[in-house]
Design an enzyme around this catalytic site. Sequence first.
Site, mmCIF file in Angstrom:
data_model
loop_
_atom_site.group_PDB
_atom_site.id
_atom_site.type_symbol
_atom_site.label_atom_id
_atom_site.label_comp_id
_atom_site.label_asym_id
_atom_site.label_seq_id
_atom_site.Cartn_x
_atom_site.Cartn_y
_atom_site.Cartn_z
ATOM 1 N N ARG A 63 0.915 -4.979 -5.791
ATOM 2 C CA ARG A 63 0.977 -6.224 -5.023
ATOM 3 C C ARG A 63 1.278 -7.306 -6.056
ATOM 4 O O ARG A 63 0.566 -7.427 -7.043
ATOM 5 C CB ARG A 63 -0.342 -6.464 -4.295
ATOM 6 N N ASP B 73 4.883 -5.097 6.045
ATOM 7 C CA ASP B 73 5.323 -6.440 6.465
ATOM 8 C C ASP B 73 5.428 -7.425 5.297
ATOM 9 O O ASP B 73 6.365 -8.223 5.238
ATOM 10 C CB ASP B 73 4.428 -6.991 7.581
ATOM 11 N N ARG C 208 -7.328 -2.387 9.523
ATOM 12 C CA ARG C 208 -7.977 -3.718 9.516
ATOM 13 C C ARG C 208 -7.557 -4.528 10.736
ATOM 14 O O ARG C 208 -8.369 -5.177 11.364
ATOM 15 C CB ARG C 208 -7.611 -4.474 8.238
ATOM 16 N N GLY D 35 0.835 -1.206 0.000
ATOM 17 C CA GLY D 35 0.000 0.000 0.000
ATOM 18 C C GLY D 35 0.866 1.251 0.000
ATOM 19 O O GLY D 35 1.919 1.275 0.630
ATOM 20 N N ASP E 180 2.249 -0.203 12.296
ATOM 21 C CA ASP E 180 2.151 -1.466 13.021
ATOM 22 C C ASP E 180 3.418 -2.322 12.907
ATOM 23 O O ASP E 180 3.372 -3.534 13.064
ATOM 24 C CB ASP E 180 0.934 -2.262 12.518
ATOM 25 N N ASP F 37 -0.144 2.422 8.700
ATOM 26 C CA ASP F 37 -0.710 1.738 9.872
ATOM 27 C C ASP F 37 0.113 1.841 11.152
ATOM 28 O O ASP F 37 -0.401 1.577 12.236
ATOM 29 C CB ASP F 37 -0.925 0.249 9.552
ATOM 30 N N THR G 234 4.200 2.574 5.544
ATOM 31 C CA THR G 234 2.811 2.141 5.735
ATOM 32 C C THR G 234 2.121 3.126 6.669
ATOM 33 O O THR G 234 2.739 3.601 7.627
ATOM 34 C CB THR G 234 2.717 0.702 6.300
HETATM 35 P P1 ATP Z 1 0.900 -2.643 3.496
HETATM 36 O O1 ATP Z 1 1.217 -2.810 4.969
HETATM 37 O O2 ATP Z 1 0.699 -1.238 3.128
HETATM 38 O O3 ATP Z 1 -0.192 -3.552 3.025
HETATM 39 P P2 ATP Z 1 2.812 -4.545 2.568
HETATM 40 O O4 ATP Z 1 4.230 -4.461 2.178
HETATM 41 O O5 ATP Z 1 2.487 -5.378 3.776
HETATM 42 O O6 ATP Z 1 2.253 -3.082 2.707
HETATM 43 P P3 ATP Z 1 1.685 -6.601 0.870
HETATM 44 O O7 ATP Z 1 0.775 -6.510 -0.303
HETATM 45 O O8 ATP Z 1 1.297 -7.469 1.996
HETATM 46 O O9 ATP Z 1 1.958 -5.096 1.335
HETATM 47 O O10 ATP Z 1 3.114 -7.094 0.355
HETATM 48 C C1 ATP Z 1 3.763 -6.453 -0.737
HETATM 49 C C2 ATP Z 1 4.311 -7.465 -1.677
HETATM 50 O O11 ATP Z 1 5.331 -8.226 -1.009
HETATM 51 C C3 ATP Z 1 3.330 -8.520 -2.163
HETATM 52 O O12 ATP Z 1 2.515 -8.028 -3.209
HETATM 53 C C4 ATP Z 1 4.276 -9.612 -2.645
HETATM 54 O O13 ATP Z 1 4.788 -9.320 -3.919
HETATM 55 C C5 ATP Z 1 5.398 -9.520 -1.605
HETATM 56 N N1 ATP Z 1 5.192 -10.567 -0.608
HETATM 57 C C6 ATP Z 1 4.352 -10.565 0.445
HETATM 58 N N2 ATP Z 1 4.383 -11.738 1.096
HETATM 59 C C7 ATP Z 1 5.266 -12.525 0.426
HETATM 60 C C8 ATP Z 1 5.741 -13.846 0.565
HETATM 61 N N3 ATP Z 1 5.309 -14.641 1.549
HETATM 62 N N4 ATP Z 1 6.651 -14.307 -0.327
HETATM 63 C C9 ATP Z 1 7.115 -13.522 -1.325
HETATM 64 N N5 ATP Z 1 6.678 -12.260 -1.513
HETATM 65 C C10 ATP Z 1 5.779 -11.759 -0.671
#
Ligand code: ATP
Length: 325
Positions: free
Chosen positions: A75, A106, A175, A14, A133, A131, A129
């Site tokens: 994503r 994360d 969330r 995000g 968190d 959040d 992020t």
């Molecule tokens: P936000 O907290 O804003 O949602 P985020 O980094 O947690 O940010 P995610 O969509 O959960 O957002 O993760 C970003 C990208 O990281 C995913 O689209 C994916 O490409 C990669 N990713 C997440 N989990 C995994 C995993 N287990 N293995 C490989 N890549 C991953």
Amino acid sequence: MSTVKHIGVLTSGGDSPGMNAAIRAVVRAALYYDVKVTGIMRGYEGMINGELFEMDRKSVANIIQRGGTILKTARSEAFKTTEGRKKAYENLKAHGVDALVAIGGDGTFTGANIFISEFDVPVIGLPGTIDNDLVGTDFTIGYDTAINTVVQAVDKIRDTAESHDRLFIVEVMGRDSGLIALRSGIGVGAECILIPELKTDINELFNRLEYGRKDKASKIIIVAEGDEAGGAFEVAKNVKERFPNYDTRVSVLGHIQRGGSPTCMDRVLSSRLGVAAVEALLEGRKGEMAGVVNGHVEFTPFKNAIKHISELNPGLLKLVEILSL
Ligand code: ATP
């Protein structure tokens, strides 16, 4: 002498206000240390699809004040597969990129950890992020802007609520985390704050409304979207059933909380962390998130950073109890 000669930078997951300021800091710090820097579009998806381009001082001119991310974000399901990550690695090799700064949350750090273990590419993460968190930083990039956006919006809602003697139930993002709701709720003087970390007792909410201040014409309840009470519309339904004579309204703030010009706090945080990330890579660090703890830059291994903060500051919770009387 550092082995890192060429850093790639990406934003993932995000978006959050301040990501552009962080990109700017990474690019300018890399150039300051005579390291080449490449921008990667659309996070891991662009790394797989070869959307890489060299950046210079001018590529990041006039962006410190802009919300969103000039590198775009995505994503990527493909990055969760071995083939996808192999392709991403091959693209980095082809462009000569030997280290990465990944700005995200994360999920981004989870993916980075797997990538490091498979291909030994050094990655430093920045907490991007809204959040707040992540463990290992007092504040994430974008959180301060997001809570200020909520405060500005609810101040406006308070004006109209006051004029009509209305009860407003305002839903904010979160969330799994009530950190946006908690801090912004204190900032707007909310009568009640409902967050996922605490069990919601709807009867306690009713009691507060029934026995709370009678001289206060308007009432604001802040609800985090992930609260077990079911979000603002569900809470409003319950309140309307119990207090049919209240003039109850709902406002869901939604995506406005992600956008907008970053606050000075977020710009400075992004600038500090962007420079720290480049310096960390040059010192040979990897697999860590840069954060600011008690005013100092600190590094936290990805596996610890992604453990969601489940405990809220008890001092802040007590504030709500005392001040919402
Ligand atoms: P936000 O907290 O804003 O949602 P985020 O980094 O947690 O940010 P995610 O969509 O959960 O957002 O993760 C970003 C990208 O990281 C995913 O689209 C994916 O490409 C990669 N990713 C997440 N989990 C995994 C995993 N287990 N293995 C490989 N890549 C991953």
